[in-house]
Design an enzyme around this catalytic site. Structure first.
Site, PDB file in Angstrom:
ATOM      1  N   ASP A  49       0.830  -1.197   0.000  1.00 29.43           N
ATOM      2  CA  ASP A  49       0.000   0.000   0.000  1.00 29.43           C
ATOM      3  C   ASP A  49       0.870   1.255   0.000  1.00 29.43           C
ATOM      4  O   ASP A  49       0.630   2.198  -0.751  1.00 29.43           O
ATOM      5  CB  ASP A  49      -0.915  -0.016   1.230  1.00 29.43           C
ATOM      6  CG  ASP A  49      -1.740   1.251   1.360  1.00 29.43           C
ATOM      7  OD1 ASP A  49      -2.591   1.506   0.485  1.00 29.43           O
ATOM      8  OD2 ASP A  49      -1.531   1.998   2.340  1.00 29.43           O
ATOM      9  N   GLU A 121      -2.179  -5.504  -3.395  1.00 33.63           N
ATOM     10  CA  GLU A 121      -1.204  -4.716  -2.630  1.00 33.63           C
ATOM     11  C   GLU A 121      -0.115  -5.610  -2.036  1.00 33.63           C
ATOM     12  O   GLU A 121       1.067  -5.226  -2.003  1.00 33.63           O
ATOM     13  CB  GLU A 121      -1.902  -3.943  -1.512  1.00 33.63           C
ATOM     14  CG  GLU A 121      -2.720  -2.760  -2.004  1.00 33.63           C
ATOM     15  CD  GLU A 121      -3.374  -1.995  -0.883  1.00 33.63           C
ATOM     16  OE1 GLU A 121      -3.568  -0.768  -1.042  1.00 33.63           O
ATOM     17  OE2 GLU A 121      -3.706  -2.596   0.162  1.00 33.63           O
TER      18      GLU A 121
END
Length: 231
Positions: A49, A121
């Site tokens: 992320d 992610e």
């Protein structure tokens, strides 16, 4: 689970440490049920992320040298979001590679938008740990080239209600904006979160979603729809 070598081909990156890739597609529900001594992809998701956000931010900074911070934030939010990540995950058929617990499997977790986005992610995070920054940058820019080009041409649709609301309130001198989790319902594999939006310490609107981020977006969207009357 499909052969992970196919996933390597899809993302155009070959791992030196295959265990990192395997961990990146391992959901917490699998670990709870049968992953003895293994780890879920949650830590890799956290790392991915951060790098995904930074890489897209840097690219947009280069593409739009004359644009101000507000525009860049909205453009980035259109790419760095759950919908964008899950869309790319579907293109890569990542759902076919995820290791899930039996309960999550029965409840359609392999196709759940939040799980697909989180796994995307995690894969990004795994690439960084395996190959370093230049490797993950090349991978991200390659996978999300179409979204970046859409942003370049002004085609992106801003769906980040939190950023839009924050900019609107800050323009009025309001900076005390908080999102507070006030409730959770349902089993671990299918939770619904309830978030309350507070401005200057005063409760305003609430939002529900299958993730905390989604609930926060709903609360912000509700406040934008109601306008100044809520203040």
């Amino acid at each position: 689970m499909k052969d992970l070598r196919e996933l390597e081909k899809s993302i155009n990156y070959r791992f030196h440490d295959k265990r990192l890739l395997e961990t990146s597609v391992t959901h917490s529900s699998y670990i709870k049920e049968q992953g003895k001594g293994e780890k879920s992809n949650e830590r890799l998701e956290f790392l991915g992320d951060a790098f995904f956000d930074a890489i897209i931010g840097e690219e947009l900074f280069k593409i739009f040298p004359q644009k101000e911070e507000g525009f860049l934030s909205r453009a980035r939010a259109a790419i760095v979001c759950e919908k964008s990540l899950s869309r790319q995950a579907r293109r890569l058929h990542i759902g076919e590679y995820i290791r899930l617990g039996r309960g999550e499997e029965r409840n359609g977790g392999r196709h759940r938008e939040s799980i697909l986005a989180d796994t995307m992610e995690a894969v990004i995070g795994a690439v960084y740990l395996d190959g370093g920054f230049e490797a993950v940058k090349k991978t991200v820019l390659g996978l999300f080239a179409e979204s970046i080009e859409d942003a370049r041409q002004g085609k992106f649709i801003v769906s980040d209600y939190k950023t839009t609301l924050q900019e609107k309130l800050q323009a009025e001198g309001i900076t005390d904006i908080k999102y507070r989790l006030v409730g959770e319902k349902g089993p671990d594999h299918d939770k619904t979160f309830l978030v309350q939006l507070e401005v200057r310490g005063v409760p305003q609107t609430r939002g529900r979603g299958k993730s905390k981020k989604q609930a926060e977006q709903k609360a912000a969207e509700e406040m934008l729809e109601r306008g100044k009357d809520v203040l």
